[in-house]
Enzyme design. Structure first.
Site, PDB file in Angstrom:
ATOM      1  N   THR A   3      26.737   0.974  11.583  1.00 44.96           N
ATOM      2  CA  THR A   3      26.055   1.088  10.283  1.00 44.96           C
ATOM      3  C   THR A   3      26.928   0.524   9.172  1.00 44.96           C
ATOM      4  OG1 THR A   3      24.614   2.948  10.850  1.00 44.96           O
ATOM      5  CG2 THR A   3      25.214   2.715   8.543  1.00 44.96           C
ATOM      6  N   GLN A  55      23.485  -1.736  20.947  1.00 41.02           N
ATOM      7  CA  GLN A  55      22.960  -1.291  22.237  1.00 41.02           C
ATOM      8  C   GLN A  55      23.344  -2.205  23.399  1.00 41.02           C
ATOM      9  OE1 GLN A  55      21.557   1.580  22.710  1.00 41.02           O
ATOM     10  NE2 GLN A  55      21.233   2.182  20.579  1.00 41.02           N
ATOM     11  N   SER A 109      29.353  -0.009  17.889  1.00 43.70           N
ATOM     12  CA  SER A 109      29.825   1.374  17.772  1.00 43.70           C
ATOM     13  C   SER A 109      30.380   1.841  19.104  1.00 43.70           C
ATOM     14  CB  SER A 109      28.687   2.310  17.350  1.00 43.70           C
ATOM     15  OG  SER A 109      28.302   2.105  16.013  1.00 43.70           O
ATOM     16  N   ALA A 110      31.459   2.631  19.052  1.00 44.15           N
ATOM     17  CA  ALA A 110      32.104   3.097  20.278  1.00 44.15           C
ATOM     18  C   ALA A 110      31.279   4.120  21.028  1.00 44.15           C
ATOM     19  CB  ALA A 110      33.479   3.690  19.940  1.00 44.15           C
ATOM     20  N   HIS A 111      30.519   4.950  20.297  1.00 40.05           N
ATOM     21  CA  HIS A 111      29.867   6.084  20.953  1.00 40.05           C
ATOM     22  C   HIS A 111      28.656   5.701  21.788  1.00 40.05           C
ATOM     23  CE1 HIS A 111      26.336   6.783  18.162  1.00 40.05           C
ATOM     24  NE2 HIS A 111      27.066   5.963  17.436  1.00 40.05           N
ATOM     25  N   CYS A 163      18.219   7.969  13.579  1.00 43.30           N
ATOM     26  CA  CYS A 163      18.216   7.883  12.116  1.00 43.30           C
ATOM     27  C   CYS A 163      16.843   8.201  11.541  1.00 43.30           C
ATOM     28  CB  CYS A 163      18.660   6.499  11.657  1.00 43.30           C
ATOM     29  SG  CYS A 163      17.541   5.159  12.107  1.00 43.30           S
TER      30      CYS A 163
END
Length: 383
Positions: free
Chosen positions: A72, A180, A200-202, A329
């Protein structure tokens, strides 16, 4: 609680990653930007090692990797960080799609208020935007094209490789939201011609709160992206603030793990998908899949159970599995999915659709058992 099947929102942290992070929390006390003592030097060393692990997974240079709090923030930096350049060049046209993550769509709306023109490309019914629809919009004042690689709700892979090829010799920047696909479509990402990439890492077994922005050099120069916050020269001013060393190590280690395991992970996920589709076919329930599965990642299924409210289904199956009906979100919104709406799917079908997403570590038989329970509940909810 049942089994967790909402990996596209966030994947569980890999225990090996967590162990590496705990070691850093215990043994690396310094600030990575402190140059006057060995504690800072040690922190910088582990940060740079992690930067190299991220770079290796994408086949980019270490100095093209900038750590952020996640995709983000990276997406915001990409779009907002080009404002100064756009003022100098007069390029104020942005091309994106109507199915992007809100981090892109909401930022584009904010840019429109500042005088930018944004073209939003709709996907076809199969969930994929047409390459021709995107490139036909490119013009002299186009600043940037921003396209997600894989849609977070449907799992549909977008034609970013073809778009990148078209833009390679154009004076237009190309940004990929790879949230993704990063760590999953590894070989494909290495082949795509892009200028900027967010992740993003997560989503790959790493920690929440850390990600990266990739800014690729062209003719030895980085894209003219400026930081959108003030507070220091960390990450060369692109992202000021103290580098969270343990989180960075978590991201880097997650990258090193998937670098060795992504093919095996994809195979495991594909076998789970084939099992889920077989269970659906054998169940006798009326259903339809949203999105063309021939261009879909192996860990995602967006399915409509005809006559079954998605809200009722999710609430009634909490004890069996954790699923969703769209992006996290938007989870507080009761409006129909804007992604499925943009695809042209009827409202009643959208309201009956859920997203199921999993990872390679999901237990095959546990997923099967939970999914059978879900189908049984769905049959009882048909109206």
């Amino acid at each position: 609680m049942g089994i967790y099947l909402d990996f596209n929102s966030s994947s569980p942290i890999d225990e090996r990653v967590l162990t590496a992070m705990i070691d850093v929390y215990r043994n690396v006390a310094g600030n990575a930007d402190s140059r006057t003592h060995n504690f800072g030097v040690s922190a910088r060393q582990v940060v740079e090692n992690a930067r190299g692990e991220v770079a290796s997974l994408l086949n980019v240079n270490k100095d093209e990797v900038f750590f952020t709090s996640g995709a983000t923030e990276s997406n915001n930096i990409v779009l907002q960080g080009l404002k100064e350049y756009s003022e100098k060049t007069g390029k104020k046209h942005i091309i994106t799609t109507s199915i992007e993550h809100k981090a892109i769509i909401e930022t584009c709306k904010a840019m429109e208020k500042l005088g930018f023109e944004v073209s939003y490309v709709n996907p076809k019914l199969d969930g994929r935007v047409a390459y021709e629809d995107v490139v036909s919009l490119v013009r002299e004042d186009t600043l940037i094209v921003s396209i997600m690689h894989v849609n977070n709700e449907t799992g549909i892979i977008q034609p970013v490789k073809e778009i990148g090829e078209f833009l390679a010799d154009k004076e237009v920047y190309f940004h990929i939201d790879a949230t993704q696909s990063f760590g999953k479509l590894v070989d494909e990402l290495k082949q795509i011609k892009f200028d900027m990439l967010s992740m993003s890492a997560h989503k790959i077994g790493g920690p929440q709160g850390i990600g990266a922005l990739i800014l690729k050099k062209k003719r030895y120069k980085l894209p003219p992206v400026k930081g959108i916050m003030y507070g220091g020269q960390q990450e060369h001013g692109i992202r000021p603030g103290t580098i969270p060393v343990a989180l960075v190590v978590g991201l880097g280690y997650a990258c090193s793990l998937v670098a060795n395991e992504y093919r095996e992970n994809a195979d495991k996920c594909q076998k789970i998908k084939e099992m889920l589709l077989a269970e659906l076919d054998n169940s006798g329930i009326s259903y339809r899949i949203n999105g063309n599965q021939e261009c879909c990642v192996p860990n995602t299924l967006n399915v409509c159970f005809d006559g079954v409210s998605s809200e009722a289904l999710m609430l009634s199956t909490k004890q069996y599995c954790g699923i969703s009906n769209g992006s996290a979100c938007n989870s507080k919104s009761y409006e129909p999915s804007f992604v499925l709406s943009a695809m042209g799917i009827p409202v009643d079908q959208i309201e009956n659709s859920v997203r199921i997403s999993w990872g390679a570590e999901a237990d095959f038989e546990e997923v099967r058992a939970s999914f059978k329970e879900l189908i049984t509940v769905a049959k009882g909810l048909v109206f």
